[in-house]
Design a protein around this motif. Structure first.
Motif, PDB file in Angstrom:
ATOM      1  N   LYS A 253     -36.410 -33.238 -26.803  1.00  0.00           N
ATOM      2  CA  LYS A 253     -36.097 -34.075 -27.963  1.00  0.00           C
ATOM      3  C   LYS A 253     -37.255 -34.995 -28.304  1.00  0.00           C
ATOM      4  O   LYS A 253     -37.578 -35.198 -29.477  1.00  0.00           O
ATOM      5  CB  LYS A 253     -34.843 -34.896 -27.680  1.00  0.00           C
ATOM      6  N   TYR A 257     -38.398 -33.958 -31.841  1.00  0.00           N
ATOM      7  CA  TYR A 257     -37.563 -34.702 -32.778  1.00  0.00           C
ATOM      8  C   TYR A 257     -38.109 -36.108 -32.985  1.00  0.00           C
ATOM      9  O   TYR A 257     -38.714 -36.697 -32.093  1.00  0.00           O
ATOM     10  CB  TYR A 257     -36.116 -34.766 -32.288  1.00  0.00           C
ATOM     11  N   ASN A 259     -37.779 -39.995 -33.286  1.00  0.00           N
ATOM     12  CA  ASN A 259     -36.875 -40.933 -32.612  1.00  0.00           C
ATOM     13  C   ASN A 259     -36.277 -41.973 -33.551  1.00  0.00           C
ATOM     14  O   ASN A 259     -35.383 -42.713 -33.152  1.00  0.00           O
ATOM     15  CB  ASN A 259     -37.606 -41.639 -31.462  1.00  0.00           C
ATOM     16  N   THR A 261     -35.230 -41.152 -37.047  1.00  0.00           N
ATOM     17  CA  THR A 261     -34.235 -40.500 -37.904  1.00  0.00           C
ATOM     18  C   THR A 261     -33.453 -39.395 -37.203  1.00  0.00           C
ATOM     19  O   THR A 261     -32.480 -38.891 -37.766  1.00  0.00           O
ATOM     20  CB  THR A 261     -34.934 -39.885 -39.126  1.00  0.00           C
ATOM     21  N   ASP A 262     -33.885 -38.997 -35.996  1.00  0.00           N
ATOM     22  CA  ASP A 262     -33.295 -37.864 -35.262  1.00  0.00           C
ATOM     23  C   ASP A 262     -33.510 -36.538 -35.987  1.00  0.00           C
ATOM     24  O   ASP A 262     -32.866 -35.535 -35.651  1.00  0.00           O
ATOM     25  CB  ASP A 262     -31.791 -38.073 -35.007  1.00  0.00           C
ATOM     26  N   ARG A 312     -34.128 -44.057 -42.143  1.00  0.00           N
ATOM     27  CA  ARG A 312     -32.835 -43.493 -41.734  1.00  0.00           C
ATOM     28  C   ARG A 312     -31.931 -43.255 -42.957  1.00  0.00           C
ATOM     29  O   ARG A 312     -31.179 -42.272 -43.002  1.00  0.00           O
ATOM     30  CB  ARG A 312     -32.146 -44.430 -40.736  1.00  0.00           C
TER      31      ARG A 312
END
Length: 677
Positions: A253, A257, A259, A261-262, A312
């Motif tokens: 992750k 990915y 960190n 907005t995921d 986000r």
């Protein structure tokens, strides 16, 4: 201990035989006594009866005694020899046997000690093994296939926490603990191993703890086969991999990915797109690359927390508006990338427009309303690139073309954009060597007092003469240099070259005049720009008050907060400042109020039709009046006709420059111009 018992029993047996011997000896002694007595009594009586002479009797008695002794000796010999002979032989055999027994005893004692030591070692090994099993996270398991008995130890360990004996039964009982999603795969792997009848069994699955949670287990082992090739027993180990797998997932992750907005990051979306191209090379799709306009202002004014909240928010809107078939990624900063699984341009443009429109809606943060906008560039595969890097580069180019045309929009990549981008990169690369290879040159355009027609200053204008591309105008490479940061080196070169030329002319006897030098406010973002500017001027030996730096409204807009302090410090040291292209910006009066401007330069666009366009004439008149009220001088650029000159003089314009007087000239030609003046 068995050997000692045996010898003891033998000794007891020997004591019994000794009693029997005594009885036999007593019988012999008794018999001998009886016979001896009988002989003495009978023989004496017979002699006394038949022999009367004493002497003869005496002799015969002596002979009788000798005979008796001899006979007795013979019988004693016969009686003693055989037992003693047998005893001697037996004693010898007993000694030999005893030695053998002693040797055997020693061997048995040594063997017994060795067996005891081996037993102790085995107990120690078993204890260490037990401690190892109990102290480790691993467990052992065994499956008796013939009797379907399955034994395993890991379930009694934390965090499984089953009690000893709580999970009993065959393989079916164990199978109930396996996660439903993993059960089929685990069975397939195990049956495949049994079918292949070779190698090592190895499988990973989740196992249920007593509290209902699941943990990852690595199960591995080997089977025992009978003569017919049938598995009769399988044994191995269980290893708890939960922490390892959790760490692996965390690292996955972290690497793939974002960190904040995921969303997938650049690495992940690149991998997915490259895999897609490799698997379906003829399948069309589109990439939309966009960023948030003026995102830096959000971070600078509201803080990075607000910036993260905005990112986000954008990610959430994209997830809601786009189907799951499409992919969304955050590339970094405020830049996002969308993979649209569409091939029709019309549909791609419609979806992009819908996203841009949706994100124009107000964003609410801390009970306040903010309006944001996006600039997006679109490319399609395979039309605009055959791989991820090419597609992203072209989408990025299309996005920046939108920004250059006012932002808050989207655009499709074109071949013209590719050509422009290629030229851009060529200029960036060539700029790195332009100074070292002496491709830059300063031209100078005279600035005259419009009343006296006397040259009072010159404007230093940079010219780039490329050995292959020829003359490259400043408006083509200066904006690029400002974007890449190369403008700092160019500014320093221009200032140093101009100051050196000014000093040279003064040493040649020319009257000192002001040097007006175009200077990008981007350089005010350098470390200690005041110190750098002072150092260059001091090295040349010219006066501060004879140097004028021309700054544009455009460069001030993006760097105003940094520029204002620098301009004030340099102004305090005597350097003059001219605001170039006045009237073309939208906040000019703010600059006039806050900055120590000495001179306004009226843009040439106002002069083109000043003699025919009353509006332009009024604007020029009012600008001149305003500047004079504020104590500033006015320079008109681009004077090309006498009519323009007369209008400017009518309204009191102080200075002017343009082709009417002289075009920009190299330093040698300016010297001739100054001589004529």
């Amino acid at each position: 201990m068995g050997l000692l018992n045996f010898l003891n029993n033998k000794l007891k047996s020997t004591h019994g035989e000794e009693g029997e011997t005594k009885k036999i000896v007593l019988k012999i002694v008794a018999a001998y006594g009886v016979i001896g007595i009988f002989w003495i009594i009978v023989s004496d009586r017979l002699l006394y009866t038949f022999i009367g002479e004493p002497k003869t009797l005496q002799n015969i008695q002596e002979y009788k005694g000798i005979f008796y002794v001899l006979i007795t000796m013979f019988f004693i010999y016969r009686l003693v020899y055989t037992p003693i002979n047998l005893l001697t032989k037996s004693n010898k055999r007993i000694k030999e046997t005893n030695f053998k027994l002693m040797d055997t005893y020693s061997e048995l004692a040594a063997t017994e000690e060795e067996l005891i030591a081996q037993l102790d070692e085995t107990k120690a090994i078993n204890k260490r093994y037990q401690l190892l099993i109990e102290g480790s996270k691993d467990g052992i398991w065994e499956w008796d296939l013939l009797n379907d008995k399955f034994n395993f130890s890991i379930v009694t360990k934390p965090p499984f926490n089953y009690a000893v004996g709580e999970i009993q039964g065959g393989f079916e009982q164990w199978s109930k603990l396996i996660h439903p999603d993993d059960k089929e795969k685990a069975n397939v792997i195990f049956n495949k191993y049994l079918g292949e009848k070779s190698g090592t069994y190895r499988s990973t699955y989740r196992l249920r703890c007593k509290d209902g949670s699941y943990r990852w287990i690595l199960s591995q082992g080997q089977a025992e086969w009978d003569v017919g090739g049938k598995a009769i027993r399988v044994a191995g180990s269980h290893t708890d991999l939960t922490e390892t797998i959790d760490l692996k997932e965390s690292l996955h992750k972290l690497y793939y990915y974002d960190n904040v907005t995921d969303l997938p990051n650049r690495q992940m979306i690149k991998m997915k797109i490259e895999d897609k191209i490799a698997e379906f090379p003829k399948e069309k799709f589109a990439l939309v690359c966009f960023d948030i306009d003026n995102f830096k202002h959000i971070n600078d004014t509201l803080g990075h927390f607000a910036g993260d909240e905005l990112l986000r928010y954008v990610a959430k809107v994209l997830k809601v508006k786009l189907d799951s078939v499409h992919r969304i990624a955050r590339l970094g900063g405020d830049e996002f990338l969308i993979l649209l699984e569409y091939s029709e341009i019309s549909r791609i443009l419609a979806v992009t427009e819908e996203l841009v429109t949706e994100l124009r809606k107000p964003w609410h943060f801390q009970d306040k309303e903010f309006h944001i906008s996006l600039s997006a560039g679109i490319v399609t595969y395979p039309d605009h690139g055959s791989n991820f890097d090419a597609l992203l580069k072209n989408a990025d180019s299309a996005m920046y073309a939108v920004k250059e045309n006012g932002k808050d929009n989207f655009g499709l990549y074109t071949d013209e954009e590719q050509q422009r981008r290629s030229e851009y990169m060529e200029i960036v690369n060539d700029l790195h060597h332009a100074i070292d290879k002496k491709q830059f040159e300063l031209f100078y355009q005279p600035i005259l007092n419009l009343e006296s027609r006397k040259v009072i200053a010159v404007e230093a204008l940079i010219r780039w003469f490329h050995p292959e591309k020829g003359f490259i105008p400043p408006d083509k490479f200066i904006p690029i240099a400002e974007q890449t940061g190369q403008i700092h080196e160019i500014n320093s070169w221009v200032l140093r070259t101009a100051c050196t030329q000014k000093k040279k002319w003064e040493q040649m006897g020319f009257e000192p005049i002001t040097f007006s030098i175009n200077f990008s406010c981007k350089s005010f973002t350098q470390v200690d720009p005041v110190k750098n500017t002072q150092m260059i001027i001091n090295e040349s030996g010219v006066k501060y008050d004879e140097i004028q730096l021309e700054i544009t409204e455009t460069s001030l807009i993006e760097n105003f907060d940094l520029a204002i302090d620098t301009i004030r410090e340099l102004s305090e040291r005597g350097i003059k400042f001219a605001l170039d292209d006045f009237g073309t910006g939208y906040s000019s009066f703010t600059y006039l109020k806050k900055l120590p401007i000495d001179c306004l330069k009226i843009d040439r666009d106002f002069l083109l039709t000043i003699e025919m366009d009353k509006t332009n004439e009024i604007i020029v008149n009012k600008v001149i009046e305003l500047a004079h009220v504020l104590g500033m001088k006015v320079i008109a650029e681009g004077i090309e006709t006498v009519e323009q000159l007369e209008v400017l003089k009518k309204y009191g314009c102080d200075r002017g420059q343009g082709y009417y007087f002289s075009k920009p000239l190299p330093s040698s030609h300016i010297e001739e111009f100054l001589v004529k003046q």
